[in-house]
Design an enzyme around this catalytic site. Sequence first.
Site, mmCIF file in Angstrom:
data_model
loop_
_atom_site.group_PDB
_atom_site.id
_atom_site.type_symbol
_atom_site.label_atom_id
_atom_site.label_comp_id
_atom_site.label_asym_id
_atom_site.label_seq_id
_atom_site.Cartn_x
_atom_site.Cartn_y
_atom_site.Cartn_z
ATOM 1 N N ASP A 1 2.427 -7.055 -17.502
ATOM 2 C CA ASP A 1 2.561 -7.862 -16.548
ATOM 3 C C ASP A 1 1.736 -7.604 -15.158
ATOM 4 O OD1 ASP A 1 4.062 -5.701 -15.589
ATOM 5 O OD2 ASP A 1 5.714 -7.235 -15.116
ATOM 6 N N LYS B 1 -22.763 -17.863 19.789
ATOM 7 C CA LYS B 1 -22.537 -18.813 18.579
ATOM 8 C C LYS B 1 -21.189 -19.632 19.536
ATOM 9 C CE LYS B 1 -20.296 -17.682 14.980
ATOM 10 N NZ LYS B 1 -19.884 -17.090 13.875
ATOM 11 N N ASP C 1 -23.598 -4.989 11.956
ATOM 12 C CA ASP C 1 -22.321 -5.382 11.915
ATOM 13 C C ASP C 1 -21.328 -4.371 11.084
ATOM 14 O OD1 ASP C 1 -20.130 -6.879 12.456
ATOM 15 O OD2 ASP C 1 -21.165 -8.885 11.791
ATOM 16 N N THR D 1 -18.639 -13.478 3.711
ATOM 17 C CA THR D 1 -19.324 -14.552 3.109
ATOM 18 C C THR D 1 -20.923 -14.732 3.232
ATOM 19 O OG1 THR D 1 -18.912 -16.003 4.910
ATOM 20 C CG2 THR D 1 -17.201 -15.762 3.290
ATOM 21 N N ASN E 1 -22.055 -16.063 5.738
ATOM 22 C CA ASN E 1 -22.520 -17.119 6.528
ATOM 23 C C ASN E 1 -23.150 -17.019 7.892
ATOM 24 O OD1 ASN E 1 -22.667 -20.284 6.239
ATOM 25 N ND2 ASN E 1 -21.047 -20.021 7.735
#
Length: 310
Positions: free
Chosen positions: A33, A189, A215, A220, A222
Site C-alpha cells: 500500500d 517583475k 537563484d 517550473t 517559467n
Amino acid sequence: MVFTGTANPSLAKEVADHLGIDLGRATVDRFSDGEVMIELLDNVRGKDVFVLQSTCHPTNDNLMEVMVMVDALRRSSAGRITAAIPYLGYSRQDRRPRSARVAITAKVVANMLTSVGVNRLLTMDLHSDQIQGFFDIPVDNIYATPILLEDLSSQNYENLIIVSPDVGGVVRARAVAKQMNSDLAIIDKRRPKPNVAKVMNIIGDVTGRTCVLMDDMVDTANTLCEAAAALKENGAAKVVSYCTHPVLSGNAVDRIMNSQLDELVVTNTIPLREDAKNCIKIRQLSTAELMAETIKRISNEDSVSSLFMD
C-alpha cells in the site's frame, strides 16, 4: 556513518567515497500500500550517524524515508543523528502570505524532524535563511556558492554582469557580483493589474553583456525563461543561469530547451530526470566534496562557517 534512502543514492555514494567510508547498509522497502519500511543492517550503537537524503520529488515519500530511518537509528542507540538534507522540501512554505488561510509547512517539517529524534540538521541553500529559526536544534545551512563561483570563474565570460531574477534574490546576486568583481542588475517583475501580462523592467544596463542569473532553485523555470527573454530583448549578448537546486517540475526541461536561455548550471542536490540529463542546455556540478568536508567537520566538532569566510 552515512546512511541514505532512495532519493539520491549516487550523491550519498560520492560523499561516502570522499570520506573514505562505506555507506551504511539498510533495507529501504515499501509495503503493497506504499508504506515505508526500513531495516538497518549495520550496528549503529553509539555512532555519529548522518542520514543523507534530499526531500525532493516524490517529496512526501522521501521525507517519510528520512523520518523512519531516523526512528530506526534512535531505537538502535545511535549516539547522534544528523539529518543531512541538501534540498529541504517544503521550505518555500515559510510564511503566511498576506491574510491567506494557509499552513506554515516549513515549520511543520521542522517539528516532525525534531520530534522523531534528529539531533541536528545539515542543509544547503535554504530558500529563506530564517527557516533555521524554525528548528530547536543546531542547523548548519551551507552554501553552494563556492562550487558555482569556481565554475563561473573557469568559464572566463567576457563583459560579465550578475543578474537577480527578482527583488527577493538581490542579496545572493550582490554577494556573487562582489566575489566576481562585476556589475549587478535586477529584474523587477510586476503585474499592473489582475489578468494583465507581467511587465519585466531591467534595473541596470545589460546591452552587449554576458548575463548570469543567480537563484537558489529552478522549479517550473517559467520565471527564468521570462527573465532570459527580457534580458535578450534589452540587448544581452548571452544569458546563463546558475541555480543550486534543480527541482525542474512539469515541463520545465522543454521550456528551458525552447527558451532564449543559453545554459543552465545546477548542482546534484537533486538527481536529474532523464530528459534533463539529455538536455544540451543543462549542466550539473557535484556538491559531494563540500558535503563530505562539512560532515567531517561536524563529526570532528570543527568550524563549518570557516569554509565560507573570505
